[in-house]
Design an enzyme around this catalytic site. Structure first.
Site, short mmCIF file in Angstrom:
data_model
loop_
_atom_site.label_atom_id
_atom_site.label_comp_id
_atom_site.label_asym_id
_atom_site.label_seq_id
_atom_site.Cartn_x
_atom_site.Cartn_y
_atom_site.Cartn_z
N TYR A 155 0.74 -0.93 0.08
CA TYR A 155 0.03 0.06 0.04
C TYR A 155 0.82 1.42 0.09
O TYR A 155 0.71 2.11 -0.78
CB TYR A 155 -1.01 -0.10 1.22
CG TYR A 155 -1.79 1.35 1.33
CD1 TYR A 155 -2.82 1.43 0.66
CD2 TYR A 155 -1.40 2.27 2.38
CE1 TYR A 155 -3.92 2.29 0.66
CE2 TYR A 155 -2.37 3.31 2.31
CZ TYR A 155 -3.44 3.38 1.62
OH TYR A 155 -4.31 4.64 1.77
N LYS A 159 1.12 4.19 -2.91
CA LYS A 159 1.13 5.69 -2.69
C LYS A 159 2.10 6.56 -2.90
O LYS A 159 1.94 7.73 -3.67
CB LYS A 159 0.52 6.05 -1.06
CG LYS A 159 -1.01 5.18 -0.78
CD LYS A 159 -1.95 5.84 -1.72
CE LYS A 159 -3.47 5.38 -1.17
NZ LYS A 159 -4.36 6.06 -2.16
#
Length: 251
Positions: A155, A159
């Site tokens: 994750y 990002k």
């Protein structure tokens, strides 16, 4: 914020940060196409905004699907005649230990967080380029793209990649007066996080400003970056975390 009539697409906006962004855009006189994977959430959110006299259209579906992405852009043009603002907010968080993280989880995170954002920006920029009147594109990153967080390797990687994408697209989009930026929220009180036991207390203790963000804190920053007041800001990432990335204690 005073603005002329404009048209925006916001993905992942059935609740939480995305919904509040839509709500504030509509309050500023902008026509909003509100997307969420959950059709019921999208419809409920749209009804709330229209009840507040905002102009909002529900458009449920998978914001990582390339055909659907183009349909959203086409609908904006068909319904309102143009597209001025795109906020790629849809994303998923799949926690997991690095040593056992599955290819299926990895690929899903990258498809939604990266591919969905990349191809929405592409479709939107092509439309804005045709219009020859500029535009604003905004990505939703995260503090985990700046600081390591346990069980969020994939994750956080996705990002951080969004922030590099925004920087790179400055080269491509600036000649057409299209800005591209990211916001990187920290701990934020949303329907999802408030369902986690102790979330508010934990992040109030860990955040230098003494509380997690409210969705309005994030939405107000987003509105600024897509407004005419920010027309000379591009390729930037704005961290909105009450100071957490300066100290970074883990929950």
């Amino acid at each position: 914020m005073k603005t002329a009539q404009k048209v925006a697409i916001v993905t992942g906006a059935g609740q939480g940060i995305g919904f509040e962004i839509c709500r504030q855009l509509a309050a500023a006189g902008i026509a909003v196409i509100l997307n969420d994977m959950d059709a019921a959430l999208a419809q409920q959110a749209t009804q709330t905004i229209t009840a507040e006299k905002g102009q909002c259209m529900s458009f449920p579906g998978d914001a990582s699907d390339l055909v659907f992405i183009q349909q959203m852009v086409n609908t904006a043009v068909t319904q309102y005649g143009r597209l001025d603002i795109v906020i790629a907010n849809a994303g998923i968080t799949l926690f997991g230990d690095f040593f056992t993280y599955t290819p299926e989880a990895f690929n899903r995170v990258m498809q939604v967080n990266l591919a969905g954002t990349f191809f929405l920006a592409q479709a939107a920029a092509n439309q804005m380029k045709k219009q020859q009147q500029g535009g604003a594109i905004l990505f939703t990153s995260s503090v985990t793209g700046h600081q390591a967080h346990k069980d969020l390797a994939a994750y956080g990687m996705s990002k951080a990649a969004l922030e590099m994408l925004a920087k790179n697209l400055v080269i491509e989009l600036s000649p057409f007066k299209i800005t591209v930026n990211t916001i990187a929220p920290g701990a934020t009180l949303t329907e999802r996080t408030l369902s986690e036991p102790g979330y508010a207390d934990t992040w109030s203790r860990l955040t230098p400003m003494g509380r997690p963000a409210y969705t309005a804190d994030i939405a107000q920053a987003a509105l600024f970056l897509v407004s005419d007041q920010a027309r000379h800001i591009t390729g930037q990432s704005l961290v909105i975390d009450g100071g957490w990335t300066s100290t970074s204690p883990q929950p």
